[in-house]
Design a protein around this motif. Structure first.
Motif: not given
Length: 610
Positions: A38-40, A31-33, A180-183
């Motif tokens: 996403e913010t970045y 979640v943090y990542f 990235i989330n799937r990874i």
């Protein structure tokens, strides 16, 4: 022992906890990542688009000044065409639409030709035309795509010449984030799988020793105390195994001691001369030793579990009082089924107290005091008989002496008769006292023995000669029979003569005229001689046979006293025979006669005293 399912085992619980901890940690990290990425990407995208819009707003400012001092209008039109071409070329590859809007809100240049010269009424455009610089909004269109709108004012100072309007799709940004989330998710699943495998391996190192200890504990519960846990390490589980083995050794020793104590207690209870009955806190019998079963004439199978009041035949109120902590002693008489007599049993009740729990039962000790009661009764009867036997002649003597004192002494014939009676009663008392002293010496083993070798046949013939006058007077036949091989015997002739005289005298007394008496001597064993005196007289009732050798006991008291007996003859005979190491017994049937038998050892060392 029932097996444990895998998902109910400690191993499964440890694995589940381990996996859940990893899952929670990965979730938090994910979640943090995800939020960070996403913010970045969003900020980077927005900053890039804002920079482009700002740069474009500064670039198109000169096109919106409306300067008509140029050489001709054609040059002005060419300028707008150049601007339009510039905008189209700049944003054609950015998946975005750019519009240059004049101060009236009309699109003067756009990357999408169809929107040229249309009026843009978006709130962000209106705010930008009003001089507001920060106009930005992210939204989702009808097709579900996320887009961003940016509007910047064009101009310098307080004068707004127009605005630059940008609408761009953010799907590429979110597509990158989803990749990235799937990874991240794939990595998490792989990590969880590896965690589960490692968890099984690691937890087995903990649970396997525990299973081994559980297996050994189950064997111990089933009675196998020879089990030992194999120690595989020095950690806490290894220490637990050491402790278990130590506990097993101590438990084995304790059980061995307990078994020894139980065997000792069982042996003591079994071989006690007293009966023992134990009950629980409700008064039900739980323990009954062999002596108690003999005294109560009861079987263990039918007695265990019964109320002790029913077993002993005592009131329930007594048991309730005992359960409240009172210690009591009572005397119980038990009728014997095959005998006319009864047992006298002294019962002592003692409450059992358990530490911290109060009273938990009763112990009843049964003592057979029949012999003591008989001895006490015999003592009382002995005192009463002695008193009576002495009082009767003393009363007679006193009466005759008073008669003589009152004047009968003046009449010679009457005085002579009175003195004769007094002399007879005195001799009777002397005989009684002599017999009592004789018995006392025999009881205290102070009577001296003077043994010599005596011919048995000669001894029996001399007994018959001593009573020949009485036998002839009453025409009683006496027969003497000595078995072949019976010759001499080492004994105290005077004392055995006293025994024979007493037995023959009794036989003559209780045999009718023209009766018969038989004297016999025979060997019954290699070293024992049996002498019997048998008559065919009136016999003795069965109820009196057990007490016939008691002191002062008479079957027919009035007749015996009239015949001059003291009631001590058979008692003295028994003590004399016992002093010689023999036994004496009596058999009789009412109306059929009596047979008295005593035995003497043939080989016996000489003794000076008993």
């Amino acid at each position: 022992m029932k097996g444990i399912r895998f998902f109910q085992s400690i191993q499964a619980k440890l694995i589940i906890v381990y996996v859940l901890l990893i899952l929670i940690a990965m979730q938090l990290i994910g979640v943090y990542f995800y939020k960070t990425v996403e913010t970045y990407f969003k900020n980077d995208f927005l900053v890039s688009r804002n920079s482009q819009v700002t740069l474009l707003a500064g670039f198109v400012g000169s096109y919106l000044t409306g300067d008509q001092d140029s050489k001709n209008a054609a040059e002005g039109k060419k300028t707008y065409a150049d601007l339009n071409e510039f905008v189209s070329n700049l944003f054609s590859i950015n998946n975005a639409e750019i519009q240059i809007i004049d101060a009236n809100g009309n699109v003067i240049s756009t990357s999408v030709p169809s929107h040229l010269k249309q009026k843009n009424t978006q709130p962000e455009v209106i705010r930008a035309l009003q001089g507001i610089k920060d106009n930005q909004r992210i939204f989702t269109d009808e097709d579900g795509y996320r887009k961003v709108i940016i509007a910047k004012p064009v101009g310098s100072g307080a004068r707004v010449l127009g605005a630059v309007y940008l609408i761009a799709s953010m799907e590429d940004v979110y597509k990158t984030i989803r990749s990235i989330n799937r990874i991240l998710i794939s990595g998490t699943l792989i990590a969880l799988g590896l965690t589960a495998i490692l968890g099984v391996i690691l937890t087995s190192t903990i649970t396997n020793p525990i299973k081994e200890i559980t297996k050994q504990a189950t064997a111990v519960a089933e009675g196998n105390f020879d089990q030992q846990v194999i120690i595989q390490g020095t950690d806490e589980i290894g220490q637990l195994g050491h402790t278990f083995n130590f506990m097993m050794n101590r438990l084995r020793e304790a059980l061995s001691l307990n078994e020894e104590e139980k065997e000792k207690l069982a042996s003591i209870l079994t071989n006690m001369n007293d009966g023992v009955i134990a009950t629980d806190d409700k008064g039900h019998v739980i323990v009954l030793n062999r002596r108690a079963k003999q005294i109560l004439q009861a079987e263990e199978e039918t007695t265990i579990g019964l109320d002790i009041s029913k077993v002993l035949g005592i009131p329930d109120e007594t048991i309730q009082g005992l359960l409240q902590g009172e210690v009591r002693t009572t005397l119980l008489n038990i009728e014997l089924p095959d005998d006319d007599e009864q047992l006298s049993v002294r019962i002592t009740f003692t409450p059992i107290h358990r530490r911290g729990e109060g009273q938990s039962g009763i112990i009843a000790v049964l003592q057979d005091v029949t012999d003591q009661e008989k001895l006490e009764q015999a003592r009382r009867e002995f005192v009463a008989n002695v008193s009576h036997e002495l009082r009767t002649p003393l009363t007679t003597i006193k009466s005759y002496l008073e008669a003589l004192d009152d004047g009968a002494i003046e009449e010679p014939q009457l005085a002579s008769r009175f003195i004769s009676v007094t002399r007879s009663e005195t001799e009777r008392m002397i005989r009684l006292v002599t017999d009592l002293l004789h018995l006392s010496r025999l009881d205290s083993k102070q009577s001296m023995m003077s043994k010599s070798t005596t011919l048995v046949s000669e001894m029996l013939e001399e007994v018959a000669d001593r009573f020949s006058f009485q036998l002839q007077q009453r025409k009683i036949e006496i027969v003497i029979r000595v078995e072949k091989g019976v010759t001499g015997l080492l004994l105290d002739r005077d004392k055995i003569d006293q025994v024979l005289d007493n037995l023959v005298s009794n036989a003559i007394k209780y045999t009718g005229d023209e009766g018969a008496i038989r004297l016999e001597a025979r060997k019954i064993e290699k070293d024992m001689l049996e002498i019997s005196v048998q008559d065919n007289g009136i016999g003795i009732p069965k109820k009196d046979l057990t007490r016939i050798f008691d002191r002062f006991y008479r079957v027919d008291k009035a007749r015996s006293r009239n015949m001059g007996g003291t009631g001590l003859g058979l008692s003295i005979a028994r003590e004399i025979v016992k002093a010689h190491g023999g036994t004496i017994s009596l058999e009789s049937e009412l109306g059929q006669g009596t047979r008295v038998v005593f035995t003497l050892p043939i080989q016996q060392e000489e003794e000076d005293e008993l």
